[in-house]
Design a protein around this motif. Structure first.
Motif, PDB file in Angstrom:
ATOM      1  N   PRO A 203       0.734  -1.202   0.103  1.00 20.68           N
ATOM      2  CA  PRO A 203       0.003  -0.050   0.127  1.00 20.68           C
ATOM      3  C   PRO A 203       0.852   1.264  -0.023  1.00 20.68           C
ATOM      4  CG  PRO A 203       0.000  -0.989   2.108  1.00 20.68           C
ATOM      5  CD  PRO A 203       0.538  -1.771   1.158  1.00 20.68           C
ATOM      6  N   GLU A 204       1.775   1.255   0.433  1.00 15.45           N
ATOM      7  CA  GLU A 204       2.930   2.405   0.704  1.00 15.45           C
ATOM      8  C   GLU A 204       4.396   1.919   0.064  1.00 15.45           C
ATOM      9  OE1 GLU A 204       4.852   5.733   3.903  1.00 15.45           O
ATOM     10  OE2 GLU A 204       3.075   4.007   4.406  1.00 15.45           O
ATOM     11  N   ARG A 205       5.044   2.640  -0.621  1.00 19.62           N
ATOM     12  CA  ARG A 205       6.416   2.385  -0.803  1.00 19.62           C
ATOM     13  C   ARG A 205       7.341   3.542  -0.726  1.00 19.62           C
ATOM     14  NH1 ARG A 205       3.511   1.525  -5.963  1.00 19.62           N
ATOM     15  NH2 ARG A 205       2.418  -0.487  -5.964  1.00 19.62           N
ATOM     16  N   ASN A 206       8.409   3.303  -0.317  1.00 21.30           N
ATOM     17  CA  ASN A 206       9.480   4.445  -0.308  1.00 21.30           C
ATOM     18  C   ASN A 206      10.663   4.200  -1.186  1.00 21.30           C
ATOM     19  OD1 ASN A 206      11.204   2.305   0.536  1.00 21.30           O
ATOM     20  ND2 ASN A 206      11.302   3.267   2.793  1.00 21.30           N
ATOM     21  N   VAL A 207      11.484   4.993  -1.483  1.00 22.15           N
ATOM     22  CA  VAL A 207      12.589   5.040  -2.366  1.00 22.15           C
ATOM     23  C   VAL A 207      13.271   4.102  -2.387  1.00 22.15           C
ATOM     24  CG1 VAL A 207      13.935   6.736  -1.418  1.00 22.15           C
ATOM     25  CG2 VAL A 207      14.107   6.711  -3.711  1.00 22.15           C
ATOM     26  N   VAL A 208      13.574   3.344  -0.972  1.00 25.54           N
ATOM     27  CA  VAL A 208      14.538   2.455  -0.710  1.00 25.54           C
ATOM     28  C   VAL A 208      13.876   1.273  -1.459  1.00 25.54           C
ATOM     29  CG1 VAL A 208      15.455   1.079   0.759  1.00 25.54           C
ATOM     30  CG2 VAL A 208      15.286   3.316   1.140  1.00 25.54           C
ATOM     31  N   MET A 209      12.648   0.853  -1.387  1.00 30.53           N
ATOM     32  CA  MET A 209      11.975  -0.154  -2.108  1.00 30.53           C
ATOM     33  C   MET A 209      11.827  -0.223  -3.341  1.00 30.53           C
ATOM     34  SD  MET A 209       8.659  -1.275   0.370  1.00 30.53           S
ATOM     35  CE  MET A 209       8.230  -2.487  -0.719  1.00 30.53           C
ATOM     36  N   CYS A 210      11.744   1.149  -3.927  1.00 33.83           N
ATOM     37  CA  CYS A 210      11.891   1.294  -5.729  1.00 33.83           C
ATOM     38  C   CYS A 210      13.181   0.897  -6.161  1.00 33.83           C
ATOM     39  CB  CYS A 210      11.357   2.648  -5.871  1.00 33.83           C
ATOM     40  SG  CYS A 210       9.602   2.969  -5.325  1.00 33.83           S
ATOM     41  N   ASN A 211      14.079   1.466  -5.338  1.00 28.92           N
ATOM     42  CA  ASN A 211      15.611   1.046  -5.720  1.00 28.92           C
ATOM     43  C   ASN A 211      15.900  -0.451  -5.622  1.00 28.92           C
ATOM     44  OD1 ASN A 211      16.057   3.918  -6.153  1.00 28.92           O
ATOM     45  ND2 ASN A 211      17.033   4.163  -3.988  1.00 28.92           N
ATOM     46  N   THR A 212      15.463  -1.096  -4.605  1.00 29.09           N
ATOM     47  CA  THR A 212      15.598  -2.654  -4.557  1.00 29.09           C
ATOM     48  C   THR A 212      14.729  -3.370  -5.625  1.00 29.09           C
ATOM     49  OG1 THR A 212      15.821  -2.140  -2.209  1.00 29.09           O
ATOM     50  CG2 THR A 212      15.163  -4.420  -2.982  1.00 29.09           C
ATOM     51  N   GLY A 232       8.690   6.143 -13.771  1.00 29.18           N
ATOM     52  CA  GLY A 232       7.467   6.436 -12.937  1.00 29.18           C
ATOM     53  C   GLY A 232       7.451   6.869 -11.366  1.00 29.18           C
ATOM     54  N   LEU A 233       8.817   6.923 -10.955  1.00 28.09           N
ATOM     55  CA  LEU A 233       9.146   7.078  -9.646  1.00 28.09           C
ATOM     56  C   LEU A 233       8.464   8.703  -9.432  1.00 28.09           C
ATOM     57  CD1 LEU A 233      12.484   5.515  -8.947  1.00 28.09           C
ATOM     58  CD2 LEU A 233      10.100   4.729  -8.141  1.00 28.09           C
ATOM     59  N   LYS A 234       7.916   9.012  -8.164  1.00 29.56           N
ATOM     60  CA  LYS A 234       7.592  10.318  -7.861  1.00 29.56           C
ATOM     61  C   LYS A 234       8.674  10.957  -7.133  1.00 29.56           C
ATOM     62  CE  LYS A 234       2.785   9.407  -7.261  1.00 29.56           C
ATOM     63  NZ  LYS A 234       1.599   9.183  -6.384  1.00 29.56           N
ATOM     64  N   ARG A 236      13.104  10.442  -6.381  1.00 30.49           N
ATOM     65  CA  ARG A 236      14.223   9.529  -6.978  1.00 30.49           C
ATOM     66  C   ARG A 236      15.318  10.175  -5.937  1.00 30.49           C
ATOM     67  NH1 ARG A 236      13.926  10.946 -13.269  1.00 30.49           N
ATOM     68  NH2 ARG A 236      11.867   9.470 -13.664  1.00 30.49           N
ATOM     69  N   ASP A 237      16.681   9.438  -5.802  1.00 31.89           N
ATOM     70  CA  ASP A 237      17.611   9.834  -4.944  1.00 31.89           C
ATOM     71  C   ASP A 237      18.746   9.342  -5.813  1.00 31.89           C
ATOM     72  OD1 ASP A 237      17.644   7.197  -4.676  1.00 31.89           O
ATOM     73  OD2 ASP A 237      17.575   7.302  -2.208  1.00 31.89           O
ATOM     74  N   SER A 238      19.989   9.632  -5.263  1.00 32.92           N
ATOM     75  CA  SER A 238      21.068   9.195  -6.142  1.00 32.92           C
ATOM     76  C   SER A 238      21.264   7.949  -6.139  1.00 32.92           C
ATOM     77  CB  SER A 238      22.406   9.987  -5.317  1.00 32.92           C
ATOM     78  OG  SER A 238      22.388  11.136  -4.988  1.00 32.92           O
ATOM     79  N   ILE A 239      20.997   7.049  -5.362  1.00 33.20           N
ATOM     80  CA  ILE A 239      20.928   5.620  -5.593  1.00 33.20           C
ATOM     81  C   ILE A 239      20.065   5.138  -6.658  1.00 33.20           C
ATOM     82  CG2 ILE A 239      20.557   3.422  -4.430  1.00 33.20           C
ATOM     83  CD1 ILE A 239      21.164   4.885  -1.628  1.00 33.20           C
ATOM     84  N   SER A 240      18.932   5.872  -6.882  1.00 31.67           N
ATOM     85  CA  SER A 240      18.157   5.463  -7.973  1.00 31.67           C
ATOM     86  C   SER A 240      18.702   5.732  -9.369  1.00 31.67           C
ATOM     87  CB  SER A 240      16.901   6.223  -8.048  1.00 31.67           C
ATOM     88  OG  SER A 240      16.069   6.493  -6.817  1.00 31.67           O
ATOM     89  N   TRP A 241      19.395   6.766  -9.557  1.00 32.29           N
ATOM     90  CA  TRP A 241      20.127   7.027 -10.831  1.00 32.29           C
ATOM     91  C   TRP A 241      21.398   6.165 -11.090  1.00 32.29           C
ATOM     92  CZ3 TRP A 241      18.605  10.486 -14.580  1.00 32.29           C
ATOM     93  CH2 TRP A 241      17.635  11.486 -14.157  1.00 32.29           C
TER      94      TRP A 241
END
Length: 403
Positions: A203-212, A232-234, A236-241
């Motif tokens: 139901p809820e996701r943070n950027v860490v989960m998205c990166n994983t 589609g990420l709302k 992003r952080d440096s790890i995402s890139w």
């Protein structure tokens, strides 16, 4: 009383500062001062001393303080348990744990992680099962996270699924702190569709989960799915890139990796050693010397030039782009080197016909007490094949290589 309270507060603060600085001598001096100036030090102050010695890895002093606490509390027990857990003193850790009157969630977690971190994985599972049976009320998100990481490292698929089933049962199904190690476990075990199903149901996701999730998809070569998720990420952080750049590079899409790096710069994100390492590898594969030089300039501007990981990637990039002199300059200016650095320079020489230089640097590597790996040995053998026996013997003699 007010003065004593202030004195205790100041000394507790000082102890915390000393533990951060890893200052064993000053901690002992402050301990002596406490004993001289306070007749009956409070448990709270002594607990902080144990915690400080624990962080400094000083088992003897920590236990000495613990043994003299007139009224130890749960924090006291956990503080002494922590040092045995962190140092891998497993039998003593278990003895302390067994003596604890009322272990809490932190106590159980310390026992599990102590076994898990020092190769006794089955014992860690045993403690977890005992916790389920006798102390389920102490289960928390940290316990489940620790167990999921253990299942991932040991490749225990069945146990991992069991732990997953227990997470919602105890009310932690929607906790993002548990979600990331669960996704990572499924991805590492090759169960990417299980990971994706769990991700989609959260139901809820943070950027860490998205990166994983992106990392897991990229590992399985699901590049287009990774791209859709990234775009589609709302948030992003440096790890995402960096994850995208690394994933694209590893999946043979080096040009896209370089393009994402440029977008990352324009978006104002901070690069780290992994970002530079990935994009420089991409430049080397593309033989894109011009772009590699631009990134080198950016490395210097962002103060990463002394990072051994980045330096090795620069040597490799210049070597692959046939700019061996530039690679040599970077190598010579590196303040720290590792096996990767030496191998990159050695391979660069070998690939461009400088066989004597390759063998020379191999001998120099040995003199500097770096142990070559299989890749290093393969590269130097190839270079040796291009040299006559006489040349090789003279090089070995000149290098004074110990036989």
């Amino acid at each position: 009383m007010c003065h004593v309270g202030i004195l205790h507060c100041k000394r507790n603060t000082k102890l915390q500062q000393l533990s951060l600085r890893s200052n064993k001598t000053q901690s002992k001096k402050l301990h002596c001062l406490v004993l001289k100036t306070i007749t009956h030090p409070e448990t709270f102050l002594l607990n902080n001393l144990i915690s400080t010695y624990s962080k400094l890895g000083n088992l003897a002093c920590a236990h000495r303080v613990f043994d003299h606490i007139p009224q130890s509390n749960l924090f006291s027990w956990n503080a002494i348990l922590s040092i045995y857990s962190k140092l891998g003193r497993l039998s003593q850790m278990q003895q302390i744990f067994d003596l604890m009157p009322f272990p809490d969630g932190a106590s159980w977690k310390l026992a599990i992680s102590g076994y898990a971190n020092y190769g006794s994985s089955t014992d860690a599972v045993g403690v977890y099962k005992l916790m389920l049976k006798d102390a389920a009320m102490n289960l928390n998100q940290i316990t489940f996270s620790t167990m999921l990481i253990l299942c991932s490292n040991c490749r225990w698929m069945d146990l991992g699924r069991q732990v997953h089933g227990q997470i919602p049962k105890f009310g932690f199904g929607s906790y993002v702190f548990v979600g990331s190690p669960l996704l990572d476990m499924y991805a590492k075990l090759g169960l990417i569709f299980d990971a994706k199903q769990y991700y989609d149901e959260m139901p809820e996701r943070n950027v860490v989960m998205c990166n994983t999730m992106i990392i897991g998809l990229m590992r399985r070569g699901m590049v287009e799915e990774s791209k859709r998720l990234f775009h589609g990420l709302k948030e992003r952080d440096s790890i995402s890139w960096t994850t995208m750049i690394s994933g694209l590079m590893k999946n043979g899409l080096e040009r896209e990796a370089v393009d994402r790096f440029r977008e990352m710069i324009l978006a104002g994100f901070t690069m780290d050693q992994f970002t530079f390492g990935s994009v420089l590898t991409a430049c080397g594969s593309l033989l894109a010397l011009g772009e590699g030089k631009q990134i080198h300039a950016y490395v210097i501007r962002t103060d990463h030039k002394d990072n051994v990981f980045v330096g090795s990637a620069l040597v490799d990039m210049y070597s692959k782009c046939k700019s061996i002199k530039s690679g040599e300059t970077v190598f010579e200016r590196m303040t720290q080197k590792n096996v990767v650095s030496w191998t990159a320079m050695l391979e660069g020489y070998g690939q461009h016909g400088f066989s004597e230089e390759a063998v020379k640097i191999f001998f120099e590597m040995q003199r500097n007490e770096f142990e070559p790996d299989d890749f290093t040995l393969g590269s130097v053998i190839s270079s040796c094949a291009n040299l006559s026996c006489a040349n090789l013997a003279s090089l070995e003699e000149a290098a004074q290589f110990p036989r």
